[in-house]
Design an enzyme around this catalytic site. Structure first.
Site, PDB file in Angstrom:
ATOM      1  N   ARG A 226       0.845  -1.181   0.000  1.00 42.66           N
ATOM      2  CA  ARG A 226       0.000   0.000   0.000  1.00 42.66           C
ATOM      3  C   ARG A 226       0.884   1.235   0.000  1.00 42.66           C
ATOM      4  NH1 ARG A 226      -3.193  -2.417  -2.031  1.00 42.66           N
ATOM      5  NH2 ARG A 226      -5.330  -2.969  -1.432  1.00 42.66           N
ATOM      6  N   GLU A 255      -2.757   8.677  -5.475  1.00 40.65           N
ATOM      7  CA  GLU A 255      -3.002   8.066  -6.787  1.00 40.65           C
ATOM      8  C   GLU A 255      -4.183   8.742  -7.476  1.00 40.65           C
ATOM      9  OE1 GLU A 255      -3.367   3.832  -6.405  1.00 40.65           O
ATOM     10  OE2 GLU A 255      -1.391   3.596  -5.503  1.00 40.65           O
ATOM     11  N   HIS A 274      -0.480   1.125 -10.334  1.00 39.06           N
ATOM     12  CA  HIS A 274      -1.314   0.261  -9.479  1.00 39.06           C
ATOM     13  C   HIS A 274      -2.028  -0.804 -10.306  1.00 39.06           C
ATOM     14  CE1 HIS A 274      -3.625   0.252  -5.394  1.00 39.06           C
ATOM     15  NE2 HIS A 274      -3.431  -0.976  -5.854  1.00 39.06           N
TER      16      HIS A 274
END
Length: 321
Positions: A226, A255, A274
């Site tokens: 994470r 993000e 991601h």
């Protein structure tokens, strides 16, 4: 939650004849549907919608997260309730492992600067790092971390250790497993450090200036856990100052990664948006975990991937039959 009858989760027909399905693509429909619902499947719905609808739920017994990370769902009312929370643990282990192996090879063999020279039509050789015998520390030895460790050990001949919540004996994947209190000493000898941690109150910014300072200047850092487990300014400083040699990052504190982030332009950094688990058919793989649990629910069998809501991840044996 987050799906429609026209665009349902893939493979929903697997359970359609056994349960009453309702679709809640927005907050209003969720507020109507949750009143007497027993199960909510989040699919790709919004946390804020579930928080808003929560007080209306009268019969809710189970919330099934569509993904692996559940930190966004751990709002106080859910944590303090008797409602069971599950995730999709297991669906992404192999794809993420494949990505990490690719990152390790790309960093060791200098693919990023090699591709830059290719675009410039520059013929220039360089020596690369040997991977066999290299030291890896996996921080977060859950199912994804174990899958990564096994692939690097068995496939590339690397020596693999881990850091977890607490120290315990090594096994067939990890030579040793140290507790998080020994993180910095565990990092000292690593050639590759792989962050596979969930985001919890204990793991936030675990990789800070001190952690990167404990690593060798030749070490590479890989994050598929994470983004907020890393203090990104400390990582940027470590990379620009040469305190560590490089990084491959699938997740970030913010993000999408802001366009003005210095990480974009660093020759020793691989930026991945991601998507380390996003192989063809990945959404069906994630949904299948839920469908399997629905069958267990209907059979009064134990659910897989029950999250300890205080810790933020499942703790039961992932080989539960």
């Amino acid at each position: 939650m987050g799906a429609t009858a026209d665009e349902p989760p893939p493979g929903i027909e697997a359970i359609a004849s056994d349960v009453e399905l309702r679709y809640a693509p927005d907050r209003a429909s969720l507020e109507r549907g949750i009143v007497d619902a027993e199960v909510v499947y989040t699919w790709w719905g919004e946390r804020e919608d579930l928080v808003a609808a929560w007080p209306l739920a009268r019969n809710l017994r189970w919330v099934a997260a569509s993904n692996v990370g559940v930190n966004a769902l751990l709002f106080p009312a859910l944590v303090e309730s008797d409602v069971v929370l599950t995730n999709a643990r297991g669906a992404a282990d192999q794809p993420i492992t494949e990505t990490v192996v690719g990152f390790v090879v790309a960093l060791a063999k200098g693919f990023r600067p090699m591709f830059d020279r290719q675009r410039a039509r520059v013929w220039e050789t360089h020596e690369t790092d040997r991977l066999a015998g290299g030291r890896v520390v996996v921080v977060g030895p859950g199912p994804i971390g174990r899958s990564i460790g096994r692939a690097l050990r068995n496939g590339l001949g690397m020596r693999v250790a881990a850091v977890g919540r607490s120290a315990r004996a090594g096994d067939d994947v990890f030579d040793s497993i140290r507790g998080i209190d020994d993180l910095h000493s565990a990092l000292a000898d690593a050639d590759y450090v792989i962050d596979a941690m969930p985001l919890t109150p204990q793991t936030g910014h675990a990789f800070d200036e001190a952690a990167f300072g404990a690593m060798k200047p030749t070490a590479r850092f890989i994050n598929v856990g994470r983004g907020k487990t890393v203090e990104e300014t400390a990582l940027v400083d470590a990379l620009t100052s040469g305190r560590i040699a490089g990084a491959a990052l699938d997740v970030f504190e913010e993000e999408p990664l802001p366009a003005d982030s210095p990480l974009w332009d660093m020759e020793n950094v691989i930026v991945c948006p991601h998507m380390s688990g996003d192989v063809t058919g990945w959404e069906a793989d994630f949904a299948d975990v839920f469908y399997d649990n629905v069958r267990r629910w209907l059979d009064d069998a134990p659910l897989r991937n029950v999250v300890d809501k205080r810790l933020g991840f499942p703790t039961e044996d992932p080989t539960l039959p």
